[in-house]
Design a protein around this motif. Sequence first.
Motif, PDB file in Angstrom:
ATOM      1  N   THR A  85      74.374 -23.436   3.552  1.00 10.74           N
ATOM      2  CA  THR A  85      74.315 -23.761   2.130  1.00 10.74           C
ATOM      3  C   THR A  85      73.546 -25.037   1.845  1.00 10.74           C
ATOM      4  O   THR A  85      73.687 -26.034   2.540  1.00 10.74           O
ATOM      5  CB  THR A  85      75.740 -23.908   1.589  1.00 10.74           C
ATOM      6  N   PHE A 104      72.929 -27.612  -1.328  1.00  9.16           N
ATOM      7  CA  PHE A 104      73.286 -28.061  -2.670  1.00  9.16           C
ATOM      8  C   PHE A 104      72.537 -29.363  -2.940  1.00  9.16           C
ATOM      9  O   PHE A 104      72.842 -30.394  -2.347  1.00  9.16           O
ATOM     10  CB  PHE A 104      74.795 -28.270  -2.806  1.00  9.16           C
ATOM     11  N   LEU A 118      76.410 -28.025   1.851  1.00  4.22           N
ATOM     12  CA  LEU A 118      77.739 -27.833   1.277  1.00  4.22           C
ATOM     13  C   LEU A 118      78.595 -27.158   2.340  1.00  4.22           C
ATOM     14  O   LEU A 118      78.354 -26.005   2.703  1.00  4.22           O
ATOM     15  CB  LEU A 118      77.667 -26.978   0.014  1.00  4.22           C
ATOM     16  N   LEU A 120      82.129 -18.213  -0.876  1.00  3.82           N
ATOM     17  CA  LEU A 120      81.562 -19.506  -1.260  1.00  3.82           C
ATOM     18  C   LEU A 120      82.369 -20.130  -2.387  1.00  3.82           C
ATOM     19  O   LEU A 120      82.720 -21.309  -2.337  1.00  3.82           O
ATOM     20  CB  LEU A 120      80.097 -19.350  -1.680  1.00  3.82           C
ATOM     21  N   LYS A 121      82.698 -19.332  -3.395  1.00  3.60           N
ATOM     22  CA  LYS A 121      83.459 -19.861  -4.530  1.00  3.60           C
ATOM     23  C   LYS A 121      84.883 -20.230  -4.117  1.00  3.60           C
ATOM     24  O   LYS A 121      85.387 -21.281  -4.500  1.00  3.60           O
ATOM     25  CB  LYS A 121      83.476 -18.854  -5.676  1.00  3.60           C
ATOM     26  N   THR A 157      84.662 -23.452  -1.575  1.00  7.07           N
ATOM     27  CA  THR A 157      83.986 -24.688  -1.992  1.00  7.07           C
ATOM     28  C   THR A 157      83.889 -24.863  -3.501  1.00  7.07           C
ATOM     29  O   THR A 157      83.564 -25.957  -3.959  1.00  7.07           O
ATOM     30  CB  THR A 157      82.539 -24.741  -1.444  1.00  7.07           C
ATOM     31  N   GLY A 193      81.557 -23.359  -4.954  1.00  6.54           N
ATOM     32  CA  GLY A 193      80.109 -23.207  -5.108  1.00  6.54           C
ATOM     33  C   GLY A 193      79.711 -21.937  -5.843  1.00  6.54           C
ATOM     34  O   GLY A 193      80.310 -20.883  -5.654  1.00  6.54           O
ATOM     35  N   VAL A 224      72.824 -23.426  -3.688  1.00  4.98           N
ATOM     36  CA  VAL A 224      73.989 -23.526  -4.565  1.00  4.98           C
ATOM     37  C   VAL A 224      73.584 -24.207  -5.867  1.00  4.98           C
ATOM     38  O   VAL A 224      73.044 -25.313  -5.858  1.00  4.98           O
ATOM     39  CB  VAL A 224      75.124 -24.306  -3.862  1.00  4.98           C
ATOM     40  N   SER A 231      75.725 -24.968  -8.542  1.00  5.05           N
ATOM     41  CA  SER A 231      76.718 -25.931  -9.009  1.00  5.05           C
ATOM     42  C   SER A 231      78.011 -25.744  -8.226  1.00  5.05           C
ATOM     43  O   SER A 231      78.170 -24.756  -7.503  1.00  5.05           O
ATOM     44  CB  SER A 231      76.982 -25.752 -10.512  1.00  5.05           C
ATOM     45  N   ILE A 232      78.908 -26.689  -8.397  1.00  8.19           N
ATOM     46  CA  ILE A 232      80.225 -26.623  -7.767  1.00  8.19           C
ATOM     47  C   ILE A 232      81.273 -26.770  -8.853  1.00  8.19           C
ATOM     48  O   ILE A 232      81.266 -27.745  -9.604  1.00  8.19           O
ATOM     49  CB  ILE A 232      80.397 -27.732  -6.712  1.00  8.19           C
ATOM     50  N   PRO A 264      85.341 -28.536  -0.877  1.00  4.53           N
ATOM     51  CA  PRO A 264      83.966 -28.838  -0.494  1.00  4.53           C
ATOM     52  C   PRO A 264      83.801 -30.170   0.231  1.00  4.53           C
ATOM     53  O   PRO A 264      84.517 -31.128  -0.019  1.00  4.53           O
ATOM     54  CB  PRO A 264      83.224 -28.862  -1.826  1.00  4.53           C
ATOM     55  N   ILE A 299      80.279 -32.419   1.177  1.00  6.43           N
ATOM     56  CA  ILE A 299      78.832 -32.484   0.991  1.00  6.43           C
ATOM     57  C   ILE A 299      78.267 -33.560   1.912  1.00  6.43           C
ATOM     58  O   ILE A 299      78.703 -34.709   1.867  1.00  6.43           O
ATOM     59  CB  ILE A 299      78.477 -32.788  -0.479  1.00  6.43           C
TER      60      ILE A 299
END
Length: 151
Positions: free
Chosen positions: A31, A33, A38, A68-69, A72, A74, A102, A104-105, A117, A119
């Motif tokens: 990923t 970001f 991420l 992913l969501k 994180t 994401g 990605v 946004s988070i 998450p 980063i």
Amino acid sequence: MIFSDHVGNQVVLKFKDTTDIPTSKHVLMITNFQGNMLLTNNKIRGIEFPGGKVEVGETPIQAMYRELKEETGGIVRHFEYIATYTVQDQSPFSKDVFYVDVASIEERDDYLETSGPVIVKSINDVRDDDKSFLLKDDCILYILETLKERF
């Protein structure tokens, strides 16, 4: 390409060609970001790239979005299916590997099996003691090396 995992199992990495479609029962996302990686902090294994199992009735692409969501927060802007990673153990299994940009988070109340998450600019920014075995995996490190110009 052939690698060994942390317990000595053979791992076969096959980069996709133009006709391949993701069909595995597991997914792994590399990923990006905003030029950073991420990651997620798995409550058992430690810090790693997000990923997980494809649920019944789900495609690997749908699982990639969901995992992913969930792990994180994401939100996918763009993705590319890049490879399949197959572990040859007593019950062989494969992971479809995606490169994910990605957008946004979103903060979540619950990240399920993770603490949410993480980063970092590079996996070298993660302390070795905090890394999941997956962040030390030669095959995953090779995939990262092939993607380094994207970060």
